[in-house]
Structure formats: C-alpha cells, structure tokens
Scaffold this motif. Structure first.
Motif, PDB file in Angstrom:
ATOM      1  N   VAL A 162      33.754 -10.959   3.079  1.00 53.71           N
ATOM      2  CA  VAL A 162      32.818 -11.146   4.180  1.00 53.71           C
ATOM      3  C   VAL A 162      31.400 -11.180   3.617  1.00 53.71           C
ATOM      4  N   GLU A 163      30.529 -11.937   4.269  1.00 55.03           N
ATOM      5  CA  GLU A 163      29.129 -12.013   3.860  1.00 55.03           C
ATOM      6  C   GLU A 163      28.231 -11.817   5.074  1.00 55.03           C
ATOM      7  N   LEU A 164      27.166 -11.060   4.867  1.00 55.89           N
ATOM      8  CA  LEU A 164      26.140 -10.888   5.884  1.00 55.89           C
ATOM      9  C   LEU A 164      24.948 -11.754   5.525  1.00 55.89           C
ATOM     10  N   TYR A 165      24.617 -12.691   6.391  1.00 52.82           N
ATOM     11  CA  TYR A 165      23.404 -13.491   6.241  1.00 52.82           C
ATOM     12  C   TYR A 165      22.317 -12.831   7.087  1.00 52.82           C
ATOM     13  N   THR A 166      21.245 -12.415   6.445  1.00 49.39           N
ATOM     14  CA  THR A 166      20.239 -11.587   7.117  1.00 49.39           C
ATOM     15  C   THR A 166      18.850 -11.932   6.598  1.00 49.39           C
ATOM     16  N   PRO A 167      17.823 -11.762   7.422  1.00 54.98           N
ATOM     17  CA  PRO A 167      16.469 -12.070   6.952  1.00 54.98           C
ATOM     18  C   PRO A 167      15.874 -11.022   6.016  1.00 54.98           C
ATOM     19  N   ASP A 168      16.464  -9.833   5.957  1.00 56.85           N
ATOM     20  CA  ASP A 168      15.880  -8.738   5.168  1.00 56.85           C
ATOM     21  C   ASP A 168      17.012  -7.950   4.514  1.00 56.85           C
ATOM     22  N   ILE A 169      17.299  -8.247   3.256  1.00 61.46           N
ATOM     23  CA  ILE A 169      18.415  -7.606   2.559  1.00 61.46           C
ATOM     24  C   ILE A 169      18.201  -6.107   2.437  1.00 61.46           C
ATOM     25  N   GLY A 224      21.190 -17.079 -10.150  1.00 60.87           N
ATOM     26  CA  GLY A 224      20.556 -16.017  -9.382  1.00 60.87           C
ATOM     27  C   GLY A 224      21.283 -14.698  -9.423  1.00 60.87           C
ATOM     28  N   VAL A 225      20.996 -13.864  -8.422  1.00 56.73           N
ATOM     29  CA  VAL A 225      21.581 -12.528  -8.287  1.00 56.73           C
ATOM     30  C   VAL A 225      22.205 -12.422  -6.907  1.00 56.73           C
ATOM     31  N   TYR A 226      23.390 -11.837  -6.857  1.00 55.62           N
ATOM     32  CA  TYR A 226      24.125 -11.685  -5.597  1.00 55.62           C
ATOM     33  C   TYR A 226      24.251 -10.198  -5.297  1.00 55.62           C
ATOM     34  N   THR A 227      23.994  -9.825  -4.044  1.00 51.98           N
ATOM     35  CA  THR A 227      24.085  -8.425  -3.634  1.00 51.98           C
ATOM     36  C   THR A 227      25.474  -8.149  -3.084  1.00 51.98           C
ATOM     37  N   CYS A 228      26.260  -7.362  -3.810  1.00 55.15           N
ATOM     38  CA  CYS A 228      27.623  -7.037  -3.404  1.00 55.15           C
ATOM     39  C   CYS A 228      27.646  -5.729  -2.611  1.00 55.15           C
ATOM     40  N   VAL A 229      28.719  -5.567  -1.836  1.00 51.82           N
ATOM     41  CA  VAL A 229      28.872  -4.399  -0.967  1.00 51.82           C
ATOM     42  C   VAL A 229      30.223  -3.744  -1.222  1.00 51.82           C
ATOM     43  N   ASN A 230      30.242  -2.417  -1.263  1.00 49.47           N
ATOM     44  CA  ASN A 230      31.504  -1.672  -1.374  1.00 49.47           C
ATOM     45  C   ASN A 230      31.406  -0.365  -0.599  1.00 49.47           C
ATOM     46  N   PRO A 231      32.537   0.198  -0.194  1.00 46.68           N
ATOM     47  CA  PRO A 231      32.515   1.481   0.519  1.00 46.68           C
ATOM     48  C   PRO A 231      31.964   2.589  -0.365  1.00 46.68           C
ATOM     49  N   SER A 232      31.408   3.594   0.266  1.00 42.79           N
ATOM     50  CA  SER A 232      30.790   4.706  -0.441  1.00 42.79           C
ATOM     51  C   SER A 232      31.768   5.364  -1.407  1.00 42.79           C
ATOM     52  N   GLY A 233      31.341   5.484  -2.663  1.00 41.94           N
ATOM     53  CA  GLY A 233      32.117   6.188  -3.669  1.00 41.94           C
ATOM     54  C   GLY A 233      33.329   5.448  -4.181  1.00 41.94           C
ATOM     55  N   ALA A 234      33.585   4.241  -3.669  1.00 39.35           N
ATOM     56  CA  ALA A 234      34.805   3.524  -4.046  1.00 39.35           C
ATOM     57  C   ALA A 234      34.641   2.690  -5.308  1.00 39.35           C
ATOM     58  N   GLY A 235      33.403   2.447  -5.722  1.00 44.59           N
ATOM     59  CA  GLY A 235      33.163   1.707  -6.940  1.00 44.59           C
ATOM     60  C   GLY A 235      33.272   0.204  -6.774  1.00 44.59           C
ATOM     61  N   GLU A 236      32.906  -0.496  -7.843  1.00 46.72           N
ATOM     62  CA  GLU A 236      32.839  -1.953  -7.786  1.00 46.72           C
ATOM     63  C   GLU A 236      34.197  -2.602  -7.597  1.00 46.72           C
ATOM     64  N   ASP A 237      35.265  -1.932  -7.965  1.00 50.54           N
ATOM     65  CA  ASP A 237      36.596  -2.510  -7.767  1.00 50.54           C
ATOM     66  C   ASP A 237      36.920  -2.683  -6.288  1.00 50.54           C
ATOM     67  N   ALA A 238      36.197  -1.969  -5.431  1.00 48.65           N
ATOM     68  CA  ALA A 238      36.442  -2.041  -3.994  1.00 48.65           C
ATOM     69  C   ALA A 238      35.452  -2.952  -3.275  1.00 48.65           C
ATOM     70  N   MET A 239      34.705  -3.764  -4.012  1.00 57.02           N
ATOM     71  CA  MET A 239      33.787  -4.710  -3.382  1.00 57.02           C
ATOM     72  C   MET A 239      34.545  -5.598  -2.404  1.00 57.02           C
ATOM     73  N   PHE A 240      33.980  -5.774  -1.220  1.00 57.96           N
ATOM     74  CA  PHE A 240      34.646  -6.604  -0.220  1.00 57.96           C
ATOM     75  C   PHE A 240      33.727  -7.665   0.365  1.00 57.96           C
ATOM     76  N   GLY A 241      32.443  -7.684  -0.049  1.00 54.66           N
ATOM     77  CA  GLY A 241      31.537  -8.638   0.560  1.00 54.66           C
ATOM     78  C   GLY A 241      30.177  -8.637  -0.090  1.00 54.66           C
ATOM     79  N   GLY A 242      29.288  -9.399   0.514  1.00 58.39           N
ATOM     80  CA  GLY A 242      27.945  -9.512  -0.012  1.00 58.39           C
ATOM     81  C   GLY A 242      26.911  -9.623   1.091  1.00 58.39           C
ATOM     82  N   VAL A 243      25.661  -9.464   0.703  1.00 58.57           N
ATOM     83  CA  VAL A 243      24.527  -9.630   1.607  1.00 58.57           C
ATOM     84  C   VAL A 243      23.663 -10.749   1.046  1.00 58.57           C
ATOM     85  N   VAL A 244      23.394 -11.744   1.884  1.00 55.08           N
ATOM     86  CA  VAL A 244      22.772 -12.993   1.441  1.00 55.08           C
ATOM     87  C   VAL A 244      21.521 -13.265   2.278  1.00 55.08           C
ATOM     88  N   PRO A 245      20.433 -13.724   1.653  1.00 52.03           N
ATOM     89  CA  PRO A 245      19.248 -14.083   2.452  1.00 52.03           C
ATOM     90  C   PRO A 245      19.582 -15.205   3.436  1.00 52.03           C
TER      91      PRO A 245
END
Length: 263
Positions: free
Chosen positions: A141-148, A171-192
């Motif tokens: 899943v990705e969140l498209y937002t005006p303010d990352i 460029g650089v991509y902002t990834c998202v994961n649940p608290s304390g779960a680490g990068e292996d649990a990434m499920f999405g990103g935040v995009v301008p």
C-alpha cells in the motif's frame, strides 16, 4: 512484505465501495480471477471478493452520498476505541465510530489530517483477509500525501508505524513498517502527492497494490473493460514492473509483478 501474519499497525483488510458491485466484480474477476460472495442478508449488501474460495477483499455497492468509488485500506488494532481517540488527538477525524460487525470484529473509519480515509479492524472471529502477497491479492500500500513528515508523525502516533528511507535509482523512497517489526515487515510507502500529477489536484489517498504475474496483460484487460491507465507499465529496478489503474467507476489501484527478493 505484506503477509497474513498480521500484527498491530499492518494492513489486515481492504474493501471496495462502488456504485455497481456486479459490474465491479466482472471487472476485477477478469483481471484477478475474483468472484463475489454475499455476507448474507443481515450484512446490508456487503460481501467478499474471493480467489479460489479465499477472501482477498470485501466489497459493497454504495450510493453516491457515501462518497466516490474507492478502495479503503484497514489496519489492525488491538483496541479500536483507543486508536480512534489517538487519531483524534493527532488531529485526525473519526468518520465512523467503532462498531461491532456481527462478532467478526470491530471496525472504524478515520481520516488523517490531510483528509485521507482509512479503516481500523480489531479482529474478532475474522482476523483479516485470507491471502496476501500472492498473485491476485493485496501485496503493498502507498500513501500519497502533500506532507510526508506530517503524515509519518500522525501514523506513528495513531498506529505506531515507523518509517525508513530506502535509496533507489532516481531518488529516496519512504517505507513503512509496524512498530518494532523491522524492515522485513515493510508493507508500504509514503509518497509525495506531487509525484502523481494525475491526482495531485484531487487530494491525498491510500493506493492498494495487487500482485500479478503479468502486468502488461492486466493493463490491457483493464483498458478493454473500461478501466483507466493512470501510469503505464513501468519497470523499477529492484522493485518490479508496475502500473497504476482505475476501475470503470473511478476506484484507484495498482498492480505489480514484484522483483524476486534478494537472498
């Protein structure tokens, strides 16, 4: 990546609001092989989009006053009441207060400070979708937002989501994961939001990605059946081949054939 080993803060459900559930089922059935199964007369028309008998999403025919056709991403919470209060305190809005869904779980709909609606699902008998990360199912899943930065702060406060910066060609991509779960649990990103010029004028939104085996075939079939190509099939090194689409009623989604993970 997204799996059905659900933890707090991770997506565990997704559903489609559409003005024509039969037409939408026909469209997504042609793309992904889905079928629709009613949840019963007490569910008010809500039902399950299924792949080989496994639920990949929910769906319902909605009148226009309930908003435009769209996909809604739900995030797992152990306490929907506490999470909605946290959202309000972080300057979000509660659109639908927590309510029990026939013992299957507790749901709520909230909006972040940019106005993006998303769901909360506190599991009861239903923990979440039956399949994720496989062809024909939700994988990212990705969140498209005006303010990352503001979005990252809100979702950390509300759901405990952590962000990290990942470099990729261009460029650089902002990834998202649940608290304390680490990068292996990434499920999405935040995009301008500015990175999506097609939608930059229509407001921020969550975009679901569905895994497929052949992006180009899915794109062609979507066009043939009245869908819209919002971003043509594109290769991203180390990520995969993807495209962004809208169904014939305007609900936005994306498809991807993920690149093999490096071991």
């Amino acid at each position: 990546m997204l799996t059905t080993r659900f933890v707090d803060g991770a997506p565990n459900w997704i559903d489609l609001g559409t003005p024509d559930i039969d037409g939408a089922t026909s469209f997504y059935g042609a793309l992904f092989g889905w079928s629709f199964r009613s949840a019963g007369p007490e569910a008010g028309g809500y039902g399950f989009l299924q792949l080989d008998g496994r639920t990949v999403a929910g769906g319902m025919q909605n009148p226009p006053e309930q908003g435009p056709p769209s996909w809604t991403v739900y995030f797992r919470t152990a306490d929907a009441d506490a999470t909605t209060k946290a959202a309000e305190q972080a300057h979000g809005r509660v659109l639908f207060a927590p309510m029990d869904v026939m013992g299957q779980g507790t749901m709520a709909i909230v909006a972040d400070p940019a106005g993006v609606p998303f769901g909360l699902w506190q599991p009861g008998l239903t923990k979440g979708v039956d399949v994720a990360g496989e062809p024909g199912s939700l994988c990212w899943v990705e969140l498209y937002t005006p303010d990352i930065a503001a979005a990252a702060a809100f979702y950390y406060t509300t759901l405990g989501l952590e962000t990290s910066a990942v470099s990729f060609p261009g460029g650089v991509y902002t990834c998202v994961n649940p608290s304390g779960a680490g990068e292996d649990a990434m499920f999405g990103g935040v995009v301008p939001l500015a990175d999506d010029p097609v939608e930059a004028g229509s407001g921020a939104y969550w975009l679901p990605y569905f895994e497929v085996t052949d992006v180009d075939t899915v794109v062609a079939e979507a066009e043939r059946r009245g869908g819209t190509v919002r971003m043509p099939a594109t290769d991203v090194e180390g990520v995969g081949r993807m495209a962004r689409l809208a169904d014939p009623y305007g609900a936005r989604f994306a498809v991807i054939r993920s690149a093999p993970q490096q071991t």
